[in-house]
Design a protein around this motif. Structure first.
Motif, PDB file in Angstrom:
ATOM      1  N   CYS A   1      45.135  48.521  41.525  1.00 36.77           N
ATOM      2  CA  CYS A   1      44.258  47.591  40.825  1.00 36.77           C
ATOM      3  C   CYS A   1      43.874  48.142  39.443  1.00 36.77           C
ATOM      4  O   CYS A   1      43.241  49.202  39.358  1.00 36.77           O
ATOM      5  N   PRO A   2      44.208  47.429  38.370  1.00 36.18           N
ATOM      6  CA  PRO A   2      43.896  47.925  37.024  1.00 36.18           C
ATOM      7  C   PRO A   2      42.400  48.175  36.802  1.00 36.18           C
ATOM      8  O   PRO A   2      42.029  49.152  36.156  1.00 36.18           O
ATOM      9  N   PHE A   3      41.536  47.311  37.341  1.00 34.20           N
ATOM     10  CA  PHE A   3      40.098  47.486  37.146  1.00 34.20           C
ATOM     11  C   PHE A   3      39.606  48.760  37.825  1.00 34.20           C
ATOM     12  O   PHE A   3      38.873  49.554  37.229  1.00 34.20           O
ATOM     13  N   LEU A   4      40.025  48.993  39.059  1.00 34.06           N
ATOM     14  CA  LEU A   4      39.610  50.206  39.763  1.00 34.06           C
ATOM     15  C   LEU A   4      40.159  51.459  39.078  1.00 34.06           C
ATOM     16  O   LEU A   4      39.454  52.465  38.953  1.00 34.06           O
ATOM     17  N   LEU A   5      41.397  51.398  38.612  1.00 31.65           N
ATOM     18  CA  LEU A   5      41.973  52.533  37.888  1.00 31.65           C
ATOM     19  C   LEU A   5      41.177  52.824  36.617  1.00 31.65           C
ATOM     20  O   LEU A   5      40.929  53.988  36.280  1.00 31.65           O
ATOM     21  N   ASP A   6      40.755  51.766  35.925  1.00 28.27           N
ATOM     22  CA  ASP A   6      39.971  51.926  34.706  1.00 28.27           C
ATOM     23  C   ASP A   6      38.621  52.575  35.011  1.00 28.27           C
ATOM     24  O   ASP A   6      38.187  53.482  34.303  1.00 28.27           O
ATOM     25  N   VAL A   7      37.961  52.125  36.070  1.00 20.78           N
ATOM     26  CA  VAL A   7      36.671  52.699  36.464  1.00 20.78           C
ATOM     27  C   VAL A   7      36.835  54.177  36.806  1.00 20.78           C
ATOM     28  O   VAL A   7      36.066  55.029  36.343  1.00 20.78           O
ATOM     29  N   LEU A   8      37.840  54.504  37.597  1.00 22.20           N
ATOM     30  CA  LEU A   8      38.078  55.897  37.982  1.00 22.20           C
ATOM     31  C   LEU A   8      38.398  56.765  36.765  1.00 22.20           C
ATOM     32  O   LEU A   8      37.916  57.895  36.654  1.00 22.20           O
ATOM     33  N   ASP A   9      39.186  56.233  35.840  1.00 24.22           N
ATOM     34  CA  ASP A   9      39.535  56.967  34.633  1.00 24.22           C
ATOM     35  C   ASP A   9      38.293  57.225  33.768  1.00 24.22           C
ATOM     36  O   ASP A   9      38.105  58.326  33.251  1.00 24.22           O
ATOM     37  N   CYS A  10      37.435  56.223  33.628  1.00 25.52           N
ATOM     38  CA  CYS A  10      36.208  56.386  32.837  1.00 25.52           C
ATOM     39  C   CYS A  10      35.256  57.391  33.481  1.00 25.52           C
ATOM     40  O   CYS A  10      34.622  58.183  32.772  1.00 25.52           O
ATOM     41  N   LEU A  11      35.160  57.382  34.791  1.00 25.63           N
ATOM     42  CA  LEU A  11      34.343  58.381  35.483  1.00 25.63           C
ATOM     43  C   LEU A  11      34.893  59.783  35.248  1.00 25.63           C
ATOM     44  O   LEU A  11      34.147  60.734  35.025  1.00 25.63           O
ATOM     45  N   LYS A  12      36.205  59.900  35.282  1.00 24.24           N
ATOM     46  CA  LYS A  12      36.845  61.196  35.066  1.00 24.24           C
ATOM     47  C   LYS A  12      36.573  61.693  33.645  1.00 24.24           C
ATOM     48  O   LYS A  12      36.247  62.860  33.439  1.00 24.24           O
TER      49      LYS A  12
ATOM     50  N   THR B   1      45.202  42.590  51.688  1.00 26.28           N
ATOM     51  CA  THR B   1      44.629  43.909  51.450  1.00 26.28           C
ATOM     52  C   THR B   1      43.511  43.810  50.423  1.00 26.28           C
ATOM     53  O   THR B   1      43.688  43.205  49.366  1.00 26.28           O
ATOM     54  N   GLU B   2      42.359  44.401  50.761  1.00 21.20           N
ATOM     55  CA  GLU B   2      41.236  44.464  49.829  1.00 21.20           C
ATOM     56  C   GLU B   2      40.895  45.931  49.620  1.00 21.20           C
ATOM     57  O   GLU B   2      40.786  46.696  50.569  1.00 21.20           O
ATOM     58  N   GLU B   3      40.722  46.306  48.371  1.00 25.56           N
ATOM     59  CA  GLU B   3      40.443  47.688  48.042  1.00 25.56           C
ATOM     60  C   GLU B   3      39.076  47.796  47.376  1.00 25.56           C
ATOM     61  O   GLU B   3      38.679  46.937  46.600  1.00 25.56           O
ATOM     62  N   ARG B   4      38.369  48.874  47.716  1.00 27.39           N
ATOM     63  CA  ARG B   4      37.088  49.139  47.064  1.00 27.39           C
ATOM     64  C   ARG B   4      36.941  50.642  46.869  1.00 27.39           C
ATOM     65  O   ARG B   4      37.551  51.444  47.570  1.00 27.39           O
ATOM     66  N   VAL B   5      36.108  50.987  45.894  1.00 22.32           N
ATOM     67  CA  VAL B   5      35.777  52.374  45.627  1.00 22.32           C
ATOM     68  C   VAL B   5      34.262  52.487  45.707  1.00 22.32           C
ATOM     69  O   VAL B   5      33.544  51.658  45.137  1.00 22.32           O
ATOM     70  N   GLU B   6      33.786  53.482  46.436  1.00 24.65           N
ATOM     71  CA  GLU B   6      32.353  53.734  46.517  1.00 24.65           C
ATOM     72  C   GLU B   6      32.057  55.024  45.771  1.00 24.65           C
ATOM     73  O   GLU B   6      32.674  56.052  46.024  1.00 24.65           O
ATOM     74  N   VAL B   7      31.117  54.924  44.831  1.00 24.57           N
ATOM     75  CA  VAL B   7      30.740  56.050  43.986  1.00 24.57           C
ATOM     76  C   VAL B   7      29.265  56.335  44.241  1.00 24.57           C
ATOM     77  O   VAL B   7      28.423  55.451  44.067  1.00 24.57           O
TER      78      VAL B   7
ATOM     79  N   LEU C   1      27.306  52.948  43.868  1.00 22.47           N
ATOM     80  CA  LEU C   1      28.039  51.775  43.397  1.00 22.47           C
ATOM     81  C   LEU C   1      29.168  51.477  44.369  1.00 22.47           C
ATOM     82  O   LEU C   1      29.869  52.400  44.798  1.00 22.47           O
ATOM     83  N   THR C   2      29.338  50.213  44.694  1.00 19.24           N
ATOM     84  CA  THR C   2      30.526  49.774  45.415  1.00 19.24           C
ATOM     85  C   THR C   2      31.279  48.872  44.454  1.00 19.24           C
ATOM     86  O   THR C   2      30.727  47.884  43.963  1.00 19.24           O
ATOM     87  N   VAL C   3      32.511  49.235  44.153  1.00 13.21           N
ATOM     88  CA  VAL C   3      33.319  48.532  43.161  1.00 13.21           C
ATOM     89  C   VAL C   3      34.549  47.973  43.865  1.00 13.21           C
ATOM     90  O   VAL C   3      35.346  48.721  44.425  1.00 13.21           O
ATOM     91  N   TRP C   4      34.703  46.646  43.836  1.00  9.12           N
ATOM     92  CA  TRP C   4      35.840  45.973  44.450  1.00  9.12           C
ATOM     93  C   TRP C   4      36.884  45.688  43.373  1.00  9.12           C
ATOM     94  O   TRP C   4      36.557  45.514  42.193  1.00  9.12           O
ATOM     95  N   GLY C   5      38.117  45.572  43.791  1.00  2.00           N
ATOM     96  CA  GLY C   5      39.214  45.284  42.875  1.00  2.00           C
ATOM     97  C   GLY C   5      39.073  43.977  42.137  1.00  2.00           C
ATOM     98  O   GLY C   5      39.588  43.814  41.033  1.00  2.00           O
ATOM     99  N   ASP C   6      38.351  43.014  42.724  1.00  2.00           N
ATOM    100  CA  ASP C   6      38.158  41.709  42.074  1.00  2.00           C
ATOM    101  C   ASP C   6      36.957  41.699  41.132  1.00  2.00           C
ATOM    102  O   ASP C   6      36.489  40.652  40.726  1.00  2.00           O
ATOM    103  N   ARG C   7      36.441  42.893  40.776  1.00  2.00           N
ATOM    104  CA  ARG C   7      35.333  43.100  39.841  1.00  2.00           C
ATOM    105  C   ARG C   7      33.960  42.808  40.444  1.00  2.00           C
ATOM    106  O   ARG C   7      32.983  42.686  39.729  1.00  2.00           O
ATOM    107  N   TRP C   8      33.860  42.681  41.751  1.00  2.00           N
ATOM    108  CA  TRP C   8      32.550  42.527  42.397  1.00  2.00           C
ATOM    109  C   TRP C   8      31.926  43.912  42.492  1.00  2.00           C
ATOM    110  O   TRP C   8      32.564  44.875  42.927  1.00  2.00           O
ATOM    111  N   ILE C   9      30.671  44.020  42.060  1.00  2.00           N
ATOM    112  CA  ILE C   9      29.968  45.301  42.023  1.00  2.00           C
ATOM    113  C   ILE C   9      28.659  45.172  42.786  1.00  2.00           C
ATOM    114  O   ILE C   9      27.945  44.187  42.639  1.00  2.00           O
ATOM    115  N   SER C  10      28.337  46.181  43.572  1.00  2.00           N
ATOM    116  CA  SER C  10      27.014  46.305  44.188  1.00  2.00           C
ATOM    117  C   SER C  10      26.425  47.630  43.735  1.00  2.00           C
ATOM    118  O   SER C  10      27.110  48.655  43.791  1.00  2.00           O
TER     119      SER C  10
END
Length: 139
Positions: free
Chosen positions: A7-18, A44-50, A62-71
């Motif tokens: 997912c480009p959005f999740l990759l972007d978030v991970l890259d910015c955190l790095k 398939t649904e992917e999420r990243v929890e930070v 933060l919970t970040v979903w591939g479809d740009r949903w954020i909690s």
């Protein structure tokens, strides 16, 4: 750092955190990052929890979903007295600079947390409400 996402959005978030890793570390806010992949209805649904544990009893998650949903969840507990403050907000991420805007808002939240109480927690809304869309609300 987890970088196996498609997912480009999740990759972007991970890259910015790095990229902001050293600055976050200096704030005593090194992120704990977990990646989840779920299969729902054959999709398939992917999420990243930070999670940031800023102080002993402070947390920003933060919970970040591939479809740009954020909690976003932020809280601080007081020993044997409950919560100093609790904050939750979620919605579709509107930031124009993707992960960069998300990390910038997270850093702003981390800075605000040192002085927050139940009566001032709305300061986090000033950061997150413009970035997270909820759609039409029933009155």
């Amino acid at each position: 750092m987890l970088e196996r996402s498609d997912c480009p959005f999740l990759l972007d978030v991970l890259d910015c955190l790095k990229r902001r890793g050293k600055a976050l570390k200096h704030r005593n806010a090194t992120p704990i990052i977990e990646r989840f992949i779920e299969l729902r209805d054959g999709k398939t649904e992917e999420r990243v929890e930070v999670t940031f544990k800023v102080r002993k009893r402070q947390i920003v998650a933060l919970t970040v979903w591939g479809d740009r949903w954020i909690s976003i969840r932020a809280a601080e507990s007081i020993p044997q007295a409950g919560w100093k403050f609790q904050y939750t907000h979620s919605g579709r991420f509107l930031g124009t600079e993707g992960g960069r805007d998300l990390v910038k808002a997270t850093e702003a939240s981390l800075s605000e947390m040192y002085e927050l109480t139940d009566t001032t927690v709305e300061r986090l809304d000033l950061i997150w409400r413009p970035l997270l869309a909820n759609g039409p609300q029933v009155a």
